[in-house]
Scaffold this motif. Structure first.
Motif, PDB file in Angstrom:
ATOM      1  N   ARG A  57      22.162  15.687  37.474  1.00 40.86           N
ATOM      2  CA  ARG A  57      22.173  16.926  38.253  1.00 40.86           C
ATOM      3  C   ARG A  57      23.424  17.739  37.919  1.00 40.86           C
ATOM      4  N   THR A  58      23.276  19.065  37.970  1.00 40.31           N
ATOM      5  CA  THR A  58      24.390  19.923  37.572  1.00 40.31           C
ATOM      6  C   THR A  58      24.680  20.980  38.628  1.00 40.31           C
ATOM      7  N   GLY A  59      25.876  21.507  38.553  1.00 34.19           N
ATOM      8  CA  GLY A  59      26.296  22.637  39.373  1.00 34.19           C
ATOM      9  C   GLY A  59      27.231  23.503  38.553  1.00 34.19           C
ATOM     10  N   VAL A  60      27.420  24.749  38.979  1.00 36.80           N
ATOM     11  CA  VAL A  60      28.259  25.670  38.229  1.00 36.80           C
ATOM     12  C   VAL A  60      29.522  25.990  39.029  1.00 36.80           C
ATOM     13  N   LEU A  61      30.661  25.869  38.353  1.00 35.17           N
ATOM     14  CA  LEU A  61      31.946  26.228  38.947  1.00 35.17           C
ATOM     15  C   LEU A  61      32.383  27.571  38.391  1.00 35.17           C
ATOM     16  N   ALA A  62      32.707  28.499  39.268  1.00 39.67           N
ATOM     17  CA  ALA A  62      33.272  29.788  38.861  1.00 39.67           C
ATOM     18  C   ALA A  62      34.785  29.691  39.022  1.00 39.67           C
ATOM     19  N   LEU A  63      35.497  29.775  37.916  1.00 38.82           N
ATOM     20  CA  LEU A  63      36.932  29.521  37.917  1.00 38.82           C
ATOM     21  C   LEU A  63      37.713  30.828  37.872  1.00 38.82           C
ATOM     22  N   GLU A  64      38.692  30.942  38.743  1.00 42.33           N
ATOM     23  CA  GLU A  64      39.578  32.103  38.794  1.00 42.33           C
ATOM     24  C   GLU A  64      41.005  31.613  38.620  1.00 42.33           C
ATOM     25  N   ALA A  65      41.720  32.152  37.632  1.00 38.85           N
ATOM     26  CA  ALA A  65      43.091  31.726  37.345  1.00 38.85           C
ATOM     27  C   ALA A  65      44.066  32.780  37.841  1.00 38.85           C
ATOM     28  N   ARG A  66      45.061  32.345  38.595  1.00 31.08           N
ATOM     29  CA  ARG A  66      46.098  33.258  39.099  1.00 31.08           C
ATOM     30  C   ARG A  66      47.471  32.610  38.905  1.00 31.08           C
ATOM     31  N   ALA A  67      48.391  33.356  38.326  1.00 30.84           N
ATOM     32  CA  ALA A  67      49.743  32.837  38.145  1.00 30.84           C
ATOM     33  C   ALA A  67      50.452  32.665  39.477  1.00 30.84           C
ATOM     34  N   ARG A  68      50.114  33.521  40.444  1.00 26.28           N
ATOM     35  CA  ARG A  68      50.720  33.419  41.772  1.00 26.28           C
ATOM     36  C   ARG A  68      49.722  33.910  42.810  1.00 26.28           C
ATOM     37  N   VAL A  69      49.599  33.187  43.900  1.00 23.93           N
ATOM     38  CA  VAL A  69      48.665  33.553  44.960  1.00 23.93           C
ATOM     39  C   VAL A  69      49.385  33.453  46.299  1.00 23.93           C
ATOM     40  N   GLU A  70      49.353  34.539  47.060  1.00 29.10           N
ATOM     41  CA  GLU A  70      49.904  34.549  48.406  1.00 29.10           C
ATOM     42  C   GLU A  70      48.745  34.486  49.400  1.00 29.10           C
ATOM     43  N   PRO A  71      48.996  34.049  50.637  1.00 28.92           N
ATOM     44  CA  PRO A  71      47.915  33.991  51.633  1.00 28.92           C
ATOM     45  C   PRO A  71      47.173  35.310  51.807  1.00 28.92           C
ATOM     46  N   ARG A  72      47.903  36.433  51.731  1.00 28.61           N
ATOM     47  CA  ARG A  72      47.251  37.727  51.934  1.00 28.61           C
ATOM     48  C   ARG A  72      46.293  38.077  50.798  1.00 28.61           C
ATOM     49  N   ASP A  73      46.402  37.378  49.640  1.00 26.42           N
ATOM     50  CA  ASP A  73      45.530  37.660  48.496  1.00 26.42           C
ATOM     51  C   ASP A  73      44.139  37.057  48.659  1.00 26.42           C
ATOM     52  N   VAL A  74      44.007  36.093  49.569  1.00 31.59           N
ATOM     53  CA  VAL A  74      42.752  35.343  49.675  1.00 31.59           C
ATOM     54  C   VAL A  74      41.598  36.235  50.119  1.00 31.59           C
ATOM     55  N   ALA A  75      41.827  37.111  51.077  1.00 38.87           N
ATOM     56  CA  ALA A  75      40.749  37.969  51.586  1.00 38.87           C
ATOM     57  C   ALA A  75      40.164  38.833  50.479  1.00 38.87           C
ATOM     58  N   ALA A  76      41.030  39.418  49.635  1.00 35.46           N
ATOM     59  CA  ALA A  76      40.553  40.264  48.539  1.00 35.46           C
ATOM     60  C   ALA A  76      39.771  39.446  47.523  1.00 35.46           C
ATOM     61  N   LEU A  77      40.229  38.228  47.238  1.00 36.38           N
ATOM     62  CA  LEU A  77      39.518  37.350  46.305  1.00 36.38           C
ATOM     63  C   LEU A  77      38.123  37.029  46.825  1.00 36.38           C
ATOM     64  N   VAL A  78      38.038  36.703  48.107  1.00 34.12           N
ATOM     65  CA  VAL A  78      36.746  36.367  48.715  1.00 34.12           C
ATOM     66  C   VAL A  78      35.808  37.561  48.676  1.00 34.12           C
ATOM     67  N   SER A  79      36.334  38.745  48.996  1.00 35.12           N
ATOM     68  CA  SER A  79      35.507  39.949  49.000  1.00 35.12           C
ATOM     69  C   SER A  79      34.977  40.267  47.607  1.00 35.12           C
ATOM     70  N   ARG A  80      35.830  40.135  46.596  1.00 34.10           N
ATOM     71  CA  ARG A  80      35.438  40.487  45.233  1.00 34.10           C
ATOM     72  C   ARG A  80      34.408  39.527  44.651  1.00 34.10           C
ATOM     73  N   THR A  81      34.414  38.285  45.097  1.00 36.86           N
ATOM     74  CA  THR A  81      33.531  37.272  44.514  1.00 36.86           C
ATOM     75  C   THR A  81      32.379  36.886  45.440  1.00 36.86           C
ATOM     76  N   GLU A  82      32.164  37.674  46.491  1.00 32.72           N
ATOM     77  CA  GLU A  82      31.167  37.302  47.495  1.00 32.72           C
ATOM     78  C   GLU A  82      29.776  37.108  46.898  1.00 32.72           C
ATOM     79  N   ALA A  83      29.367  37.981  45.971  1.00 32.57           N
ATOM     80  CA  ALA A  83      28.011  37.918  45.419  1.00 32.57           C
ATOM     81  C   ALA A  83      27.760  36.624  44.649  1.00 32.57           C
ATOM     82  N   LEU A  84      28.732  36.173  43.900  1.00 37.88           N
ATOM     83  CA  LEU A  84      28.494  34.978  43.069  1.00 37.88           C
ATOM     84  C   LEU A  84      28.600  33.675  43.849  1.00 37.88           C
ATOM     85  N   ARG A  85      29.253  33.716  45.033  1.00 39.02           N
ATOM     86  CA  ARG A  85      29.499  32.463  45.755  1.00 39.02           C
ATOM     87  C   ARG A  85      28.238  31.879  46.379  1.00 39.02           C
TER      88      ARG A  85
END
Length: 356
Positions: A57-85
């Motif tokens: 059985r297989t699954g797909v991982l969508a990988l996002e690389a960030r050199a630095r991530v602050e807590p406030r960045d999480v909301a924007a990341l979630v919003s931008r990737t909502e369709a693929l999640r």
């Protein structure tokens, strides 16, 4: 081998390679992370990888690389990737993710892996759950002084934000806390970065995530790091100690379980935690015996008298404000952390009773 799906900086390519290598090392025997054909790429993320279980059985991982991530960045990341999640498991890769950033990612149901070993991955198909703890502090920040809530002045600003229904402005905070306005601005910038306050317009504060701020302060400045702590034995019990404190001229305020008991009683309190102006003198005048084991009294001489701010008196006894009690409990010994969370729940349900 993992194929990179769009143009990226070499540092991001390296981060993905190292992240996938770290993921492979965490997988159970028989599991694999493999390459996906380029045409399956979703350009809203940095890379896609196939996760294969031993049964095929297989699954797909969508990988996002960030050199630095602050807590406030999480909301924007979630919003931008909502369709693929809905069809893929999003996994954030970074050199280091702070404890608060990890909490924000968990709340948003986003997987993560940092190069220090902090990992959380939940995949429904095929079923897989991995969680591990790495570094608690950013190894790259060693040697670089940074503002944090370890400082007494920063905690004074935090308490003022927590205790007030309407967030004060910079000048008002400076007046309330007797802290320089420039320093207040730096504290607010830190809290904004950590997504603990919300700003609108020209930096005006709209709201404060006060439960998150309480936990953040406790994590950065554990109870016994905030003063000189000593343990004692009161053989006649805690009620005898409280009775003598009431009759004394000591500057004191009960915290921990005894303070929580006033608002959100839980289990019987076995340890009296008390802020006092002078630990040694207070213990001497109250006739307490020093004790390393079997102690039922913890006296703490604060590094800043802000712990007494907002103290309340009930039946002649002085208690710290609910916000101070919760902050202290979250890193207290024994059942303290659980009692702290219970007090926070009471505070959320009864804001009108303690916020000014």
């Amino acid at each position: 081998m993992l194929r990179i799906l769009r143009n990226m900086a070499d540092s991001d390519n390296k981060l993905i390679r190292e992240g996938v290598r770290g993921l492979r090392a965490r997988l159970p025997p028989g599991w694999q992370v493999g390459e996906l054909p380029f045409e399956q790429a979703l350009l809203s993320v940095d890379a896609l990888a196939e996760l294969r279980a031993p049964d095929g059985r297989t699954g797909v991982l969508a990988l996002e690389a960030r050199a630095r991530v602050e807590p406030r960045d999480v909301a924007a990341l979630v919003s931008r990737t909502e369709a693929l999640r809905s069809t893929r498991t999003l996994v954030l890769l970074a050199p280091y993710l702070s404890k608060l950033t990890q909490e924000r990612l968990r709340e948003a149901q986003v997987g993560y892996l940092d190069l220090t070993g902090n990992v959380r991955l939940v995949v429904s198909t095929p079923g897989l759950y991995i969680e591990a703890e790495g570094a608690r502090e950013d190894p790259e920040r060693s040697g670089r002084p940074a503002l944090s809530m370890r400082g007494a002045k920063a905690r004074r600003v935090a308490r003022a934000l927590i205790d007030r229904k309407v967030p004060p402005g910079v000048r008002e905070l400076a007046t309330l806390t007797h802290v320089d306005a420039g320093y207040v601005s730096r504290v607010l910038a830190l809290l904004d970065k950590e997504a603990l306050i919300t700003r609108v317009g020209h930096g005006r504060m709209e709201s404060v995530d006060w439960p998150g701020l309480l936990r953040y302060c406790a994590q950065q400045a554990p109870l016994e790091s905030r003063g000189e702590a000593r343990t004692y034995l009161e053989p006649r019990g805690l009620s005898a100690l409280v009775g003598r404190l009431v009759k004394s001229d000591e500057r004191y305020a009960l915290t921990g379980g005894l303070a929580s008991e006033v608002f959100a009683p839980t289990a019987p309190v076995r340890l009296a935690t008390v802020w006092v102006r002078d630990v040694i003198e207070a213990a001497k005048r109250l006739g307490l015996r020093p004790a390393e084991s079997g102690a039922n009294v913890l006296f703490i001489e604060p590094d800043d008298e802000g712990v007494f701010e907002g103290a309340i008196q009930r039946d002649g006894v002085w208690y710290v404000a609910p916000s101070q009690a919760a902050m202290d409990l979250l890193t207290s010994p024994g059942r303290g952390p659980a009692e702290g969370e219970e007090l926070i729940r009471w505070m959320q349900e009864n804001e009108e009773k303690w916020r000014r």
